[in-house]
Structures are given as structure tokens and as C-alpha cells.
Design an enzyme around this catalytic site. Sequence first.
Site, mmCIF file in Angstrom:
data_model
loop_
_atom_site.group_PDB
_atom_site.id
_atom_site.type_symbol
_atom_site.label_atom_id
_atom_site.label_comp_id
_atom_site.label_asym_id
_atom_site.label_seq_id
_atom_site.Cartn_x
_atom_site.Cartn_y
_atom_site.Cartn_z
ATOM 1 N N CYS B 81 0.835 -1.190 0.000
ATOM 2 C CA CYS B 81 0.000 0.000 0.000
ATOM 3 C C CYS B 81 0.872 1.244 0.000
ATOM 4 O O CYS B 81 2.088 1.156 0.117
ATOM 5 C CB CYS B 81 -0.880 0.020 1.237
ATOM 6 S SG CYS B 81 0.126 0.106 2.718
ATOM 7 N N CYS B 84 3.308 1.759 2.857
ATOM 8 C CA CYS B 84 4.578 1.026 2.777
ATOM 9 C C CYS B 84 5.638 1.925 2.129
ATOM 10 O O CYS B 84 6.803 1.904 2.490
ATOM 11 C CB CYS B 84 4.442 -0.227 1.923
ATOM 12 S SG CYS B 84 3.214 -1.372 2.505
ATOM 13 N N ASP B 501 52.037 7.946 -31.168
ATOM 14 C CA ASP B 501 53.084 8.070 -30.178
ATOM 15 C C ASP B 501 53.894 6.779 -30.229
ATOM 16 O O ASP B 501 53.325 5.703 -30.339
ATOM 17 C CB ASP B 501 52.408 8.239 -28.812
ATOM 18 C CG ASP B 501 53.406 8.568 -27.746
ATOM 19 O OD1 ASP B 501 54.287 9.395 -28.009
ATOM 20 O OD2 ASP B 501 53.306 7.987 -26.654
ATOM 21 N N ASP B 700 48.184 7.642 -25.254
ATOM 22 C CA ASP B 700 47.735 7.193 -23.957
ATOM 23 C C ASP B 700 46.685 8.196 -23.466
ATOM 24 O O ASP B 700 46.913 9.398 -23.493
ATOM 25 C CB ASP B 700 49.003 7.156 -23.105
ATOM 26 C CG ASP B 700 48.764 7.109 -21.620
ATOM 27 O OD1 ASP B 700 47.685 7.498 -21.166
ATOM 28 O OD2 ASP B 700 49.694 6.686 -20.916
ATOM 29 N N ASP B 704 48.608 11.757 -22.631
ATOM 30 C CA ASP B 704 48.601 12.514 -23.880
ATOM 31 C C ASP B 704 47.343 13.350 -24.052
ATOM 32 O O ASP B 704 47.046 13.801 -25.156
ATOM 33 C CB ASP B 704 48.731 11.551 -25.073
ATOM 34 C CG ASP B 704 50.087 10.867 -25.100
ATOM 35 O OD1 ASP B 704 51.035 11.460 -24.562
ATOM 36 O OD2 ASP B 704 50.191 9.758 -25.642
#
Lengths: 123, 819
Positions: B81, B84, B501, B700, B704
Site C-alpha cells: 500500500c 509502505c 606516439d 595514452d 597525452d
Amino acid sequence: MDVVFVNLAGLALIGLIAWYFWMSKPTGMLAGITSDGTQEAFIVVKGGYSPDTIRVAAGRPVRLVFNRQESDPCSERVVLDAFGVSAELPQGSNVPIEFTPTEEGSYEFACQMGMLRGKVVVS
Amino acid sequence: MRDPVCGMTVGPDALRVEGYSEFGFCSEHCRKVFIADSTRYAHQTDSDSEGSEVAEARAEERAMAAVGSSSIHLSVEGMTCASCVSTVETALSAVPGVIDARVNFASNTATVDTAIEVPASVLTAAVVASGYQATEVVEEDDTSDTERVESERRYRLLMRKFWFAAVVSLPVIYLSYPEVFPGIPEKGSTALWWIWLAMGVLTIPVLAWSGSQFFTGAWGALKHRSANMHTLIATGISAAWLYSTVAVLFPGFFPDEMLRDVFYDVTAVVTALVVLGTALELRARARTSEAMKKLIGLQAKTARVLRDGTEVDISVGEVVVGDVVVVRPGEKIPVDGVVVSGSSAVDESMVTGEPIPVEKTEGATVIGATINRTGSFKFEATRVGRETMLAQIIRMVRDAQGSKAPIQRTVDKVSGYFVPAVMIIAVLTFMTWYTFGPSPALVYAVITMVTVLVIACPCALGLATPTSLMVGIGKGAENGILIRSGDALETAHRIDTVVVDKTGTITRGKPSLTDISAFQDLTEEEVLRLAASAEKGSEHPLGESIVRAAADRHLTLSEPSQFSAVPGHGIEARVDGYQVVLGTLKLMADRGIAAGPAESRLESLAEQGKTAMVVAVDGELAGVVAVADTLKDDSTEAIARLHRLGLEVVMLTGDNHRTAQAIAGMVGIDRVLAEVLPDEKATQIKLLQAEGKVVAMVGDGINDAPALAQADVGLAMGTGTDVAMESGDITLVKGSLTGVATAIELSQATMRNIHQNLVGAFAYNTLGIPIAAGLLYPAFGILLSPLIAGAAMAFSSVTVVTNANRLRRFKPTHREEVS
């Protein structure tokens, strides 16, 4: 005679179509402010966005809560391109989209296909 | 206006409850909750608006928590209900760190906003303590499931609507063409009038049921002063029906006998075809998100963890950080973590796209959702729930699929004007045929107008870009390529230069032993053993690589004594009673060791970009060892693939020119930018851009970041499980250069697909509409039947989506496929 009448009526209809779809004035609504200072607006998605124009102030976080109330898959996603945010809208749930506009202007939100449109007016 | 139940701001269109005009409701659920306990909510809102201290304090708490907050979703069982709801909300709000808890009674879920990281288990415990059952919901799971069910239900409904319209269409078509089919009463006879009436009645349910979505869709849009495909179809089919019905019921309206005709076949057949088209399109669209569904399906359901020394099976949502998880062969690894004992080979292909299983031993990172193949091991959970790599990937892919490619912004501009423009063209068509057309002009005018309305397909235009993007980005994720946005995808296909890279991307980024030569009667192994023993205490990466090489050859090392390092030049130590010196020529000269015979060898090694060191034993030249950063296995192939794509590959490195050239020569790189300091990388990219190049930078994702941001497209090589942390427009989950080629191939394939779709959709509409309007009639007498127009329209959008789905067959090229 009736040819003239039909053509005049046709021209009037064309004028009506252009006016109705293209020259609409945005009505819009001002976003409410929640207790934490977020500007919040609730938007129902059904054949379009209601309301379709939200007015907010710049510099404060905005939360647009979408609730899609239709099963038409056209509206299943809303995209706010200018802020790089989007969300899937499962039918019937409230889905919030949050962003903070910093500059004044008008930012469009739309379904993924760009058929349903609304905008956030930042002032 | 605020919803008194959930507190949300609602618009003027919100749902209402009679007698409470001051309130609006966001949903039927809130409205029901309010009705069940209206006094409480009405009163509570009063006190809210007075600005009670409680509300202010809460607002402050929320404001303070704006940074670093998160929300957790729980599925709550046992609520019967509305009261609750408040019990559970109160229990959750009382947990320290919780800012707000909202329970949705309708869906039996709770959303908990927390200021700090609160484990889901603490929240579930709080719910259990208040007398209910709760489990954490990993949100991705349930939305996709309900969506699937919803889409299936919609498909079946559309198919039923289609079959109904199709069954009605058959007799209607038969009776509509007396010049083709026999046995139809003559025009003007009472019998035919009754047949027409029957057809009119039969097509009413076709319009009202099979075609209902056209009318509701058109009306919904009309209210927003917009128009869509539904508007066009609804206008078309109802115009045909209305004209026919007027001809049947009020024949006096048409003085000319020829004008008294019916077009119920247009209504029935166009409805059937467009409904079928919509259903097929729905099916095809469901397939565009298949990659995403696959990702979601990868999530493990259960985990076996050690709790109090015993193994227990729990649901994956209950695993917390720090749990030790046990994994047996063939099982799915439930969450991300670090192996604490045992070893195995793990198939990570589903996340990284890398087909070869990866060896995992103690200390290795494991990724949730990957599959353990051979051995058993235990690992400690480091990321769970929304934090796992898979959950991050799912979120990234979902966001990217929702983004727009720049090309679509142009399409959007057109589509805003498209439908009203078609309506205007339809009216113009009517006027033209009515004014200049042959007799019966009105019939021609109506039919051509309906044909124009029915043939125009805004959906094909609207679907062209997003569906391809959806499939393309999903396909990327399947191959371990996370494309962050449509923007990135579109820019990636224009790239002409790839900057890579060197260290860690082309090479392993770790030196390893490449050459040994012995100069006395010592064997190469003995030279290596002595050198490695001397280096045993060294922490220098070059020394470590020599020790590692000795270990790889299973050499038994001795303990060095009197170890001393000569910074920048080498080391000295005593090994097994020998005095070992390892280092540069200068060090040898300083120690009075004659190293002349090694000089040419050293020169040639340096030429190859290797770092060479002289080994001397007891004051005599003993050998030369060389180490170098070695190439990754797939670098050469990856660069060849980039070249095949017509791209210039530029290597960027901080190394000296000689080393850089040596590596570049080995992998076949065109251009080398050497001796670039880390903070100059972004400037180098800018210089390349100034040459007019569209540059992709591969590096990376963390170190980078500035260079990746400067590049037109930054491709970050994944370094760990925190993929969302990586900056870059495209993240390669598996840090491999082949992923770069695959990413670019994929972006080219996707953009090609988008162009095909757009060209197709534009061509279809720009050719179809004039033909439908009768442009070919004066010269060739060709007039399109509205039935054909309906079929064309229905299948044009299906074609667009089907074409997008072809991208699902995308496969990266491999060496063997090209040759």
C-alpha cells in the site's frame, strides 16, 4: 467561376498551412525552482513536447524531466544536441536530463529524427 | 506547479484530481497515491510552501552534496500500500549519507540519491530491517527488457492491423476495377450503389482501427503545431474515403456523372501497406540496437564469493568492493578485480575485441563479463555495479548512440519544413489539376493530391542518419572501439594523417634484450649470466631487462657483491669471484679496459636504435649486450593497414632521431617527429593541422590528453578498466594499434552507409513527389496510382533501416584478406 473559387480557396489553405506550422509563436513556460536551486520542468512526450518551450535563467543547473506517454517509437529518445546530452525515454517513466546553460540563447531539443521539437530559451 | 506526491515541477497539462485544482500530477501513479491519502499530501504541501526549516536544511544538504553524489536503484518487494512507500522511504533516508530516497510503488523500485559512496548492501539491509525485501537493480538490465517486450507487443498489434486491412482490401480491390475484373454491375446501377455502400462501411474499421495510429499521431502533432508522416497519411487516406463517401451518399453534390466514383481501394490498400511498412521498420529498428543488447546480455547474473571462509553463490548486485570472488574454468567473471591467487587464460574478446585469450596470474586485472577458460583463480573485486568496465562501456555507447552526427543537423533543418511543404505541394497539385487537367478534373485533382500526400516519406529522411549511427557505434563496441559521439565518427572518416606516439603504442614501452655477442672464449649465455648477476640489484629499466632476459633463458644467477653504480655510464660488481664491469665505452676507458674490438659492433647496434653496453670481466672485454624497446607484434601490420586506407602515418617521440628513424624504418612509417618533449606534442599536432591536414592522434588517454584534445580526432589507447576516464573521442579498449585502423575503417563504412541512406531518401522524395503530382503526365501520359505510391512510401523507410543493418556485417580487414 468555380475554378477561381477553388484556386482562391487553395491559396488560402496554403497560407493557413504556412501560418499554422511555421509561424507559431512559442508560448513556453518558466521552469520551476526546486529546493536545491535547480530549474526544473516536467515535459510530457506525446505527439510532441508539452510544454515545448522552457524558459530558464543562465548559469543555473537545469533539469528537464521527460515522461513519454505514447508507444510510437519515433519519440523514444530525446536529444539536446547543444549540451551533448540525450536520454532514452521508456514509456511511462520520468527521465531527467541535466545540464547547466551558461550562455543566453535558444537551444533545441528534439527526437532523434528531428521530427518532434522543443526548445530551452536561456535568458 | 508541483506534484504533491513526488515533489516534481509539472506543467499545466499535468493530470488532475477533482477538488484539488491547485495540484498537478506527473503520472497516473502519483495521482493514485494522492487519492489514496489526499489529506496527508495536501497538508504536507502546505507546510512545504511555508518554507519549513526541515526543507531548508535538506536543501542545504543537497547543495553540499552536488559534487560526487550518485544514485542507486533498488528493487523493493513486499510493498502492498501507499503507506509502505513512506516506511521504505523513511528507512532509506535514515541511512547516513543518503540525501533523498524516492519509492515508486507502481514499479516496486526505489531510487536513492547519496552524497557519498554508500554500498547498495547497506541500503538493502535498511529496507530489510523495515520489513521488506530489496535488491540492487543494475538499471541497464530492466529498461532494455521492458523495451523489448513493448516493441514485440507493438509489432504484433501492427501485424494484426495489417492483416485486417489486407483482408478488407482484397474484395475492395476486386470491386473497384470493373474494367479488369468480371461480374461487377454497371456504373449507375442500384446494385453497384449497394456494393459501394458496403465498401464504404467495410473500410470504416480499417480507418478507425488499422489506421488509428495515423490519426492519433497526426492529432498529437497538430496540437503542437507540427506535422509528421502520420499527418500526411491520415490526410491522404481520409481524403480518399471522404470523396468516395460523398459520391455514394450525396451523388447530387457531383452534377457530372463521371465525378461519381469511389476510391475506397486507396483507403484500404494504402492503410494496409503503410501499417505493414511500419511493422517491418519496427522489426528492423530493433535489430539496429542488437550490439547494445549483446553488451547488456554479457553481464553476469551470479557470483561465487568467499564470505566467512565459505564459498557462497550470490547475485552479482550483492558483490561489494573487496569481496574475494572464486572463478572456475568456463565461468563468467562477474565483476572487475585483481587476481589474488591461481592463474588462467581468460577470453576477453567480448569486451576488448581481442580474439586470443589473455594469460592471468597473480596481480593481473580481470574484467567483469569476460570468460575464464582454463584454470581456477580467486580475485578481489575492485569495481562493482555501475562502476565496472562493462557498465561504463554500456553508458558510453548508449550516450554516443543518442548523439548527433553533424551531417544530421543539415537534415534536421530540412525535415522541419518537409511535411508542411509536402502539404502545400499537395494543395498546389490539386489546384493545377482542377484548373488545367482533363475531364473529370476533380477526380484527377483528388487522386493526384492523395498520391502526393501518400508518397512523401519524411521517415526515410529522419531515419537515415540515426539508424546507421546506432549500428556503427554498436559495431565499434563489439570490436573494442568506443566511439564517444556522432561527431567523432563523422570526423574520423575525414582523417588523412594519423599521428602515433612511439613508446607504448608502436613499441611495448619496455626495453628488452635484443642482442648478445661474446668476445673471449666465454659463451653468449655466460656473458648474459654474468651481466645479469651483476645487474641483479639494479633498479634501472635497462638492468631489469637484462635480468628478465636471463630468467627467460632459465639461467641461474649468482649474488653480486661490492655492487656500485656509475650514474649515466654503467655498473660494477663482483660475481663468482670475477670483477664485472657493464656499461659505456667511456666507463671502459676510465677503468683502463681496451674495448677497441667492440666499437664497430656498438656503432651498428646504435644505428639500429638499440642501447648497447660493453661487458668486461676481470679487466678484459668479454662481450656486448644490447637492449631496445621492441615492437608490438601487430604494429607493422596495423601501419600497413593505415597505409592501405590512404593515410599518412606520422610517428611522434621524445627519443633521438636515430632511434626514432630505426623504429620507423622497421614498421614503414612515412614521417618522424623526434625529440619532441611531452608538452610539445599538442603543438606538433597544431603544426600538422596548419599544413591543412585532418589529424588523428593516437596515444595514452591520460598522459597525452592535451595532444588528443588538439587533434581532430583523439584515439585513446585503453590502459585500464576505467575507460570512462580516458580522454579522447574514440577509446580503444584493447591498447592495440590495429584498433586504430579498424576504427577508421568503421567510421568510413558508417559514413558511406549514411550517405547512401541520405542520397536514397532525398532522391526518393525529390523524384517521387513530382511524379506523384503528375509531372510526367503532359509529356508521357504517366500518372502514378496512389496504391503504388503507398507501397513505395511503406518500403522506402524499411529500405533505409535495412541498409543501416547491413553495417552489422562490418568486419575489419586483415592481411590475409587483402594480399
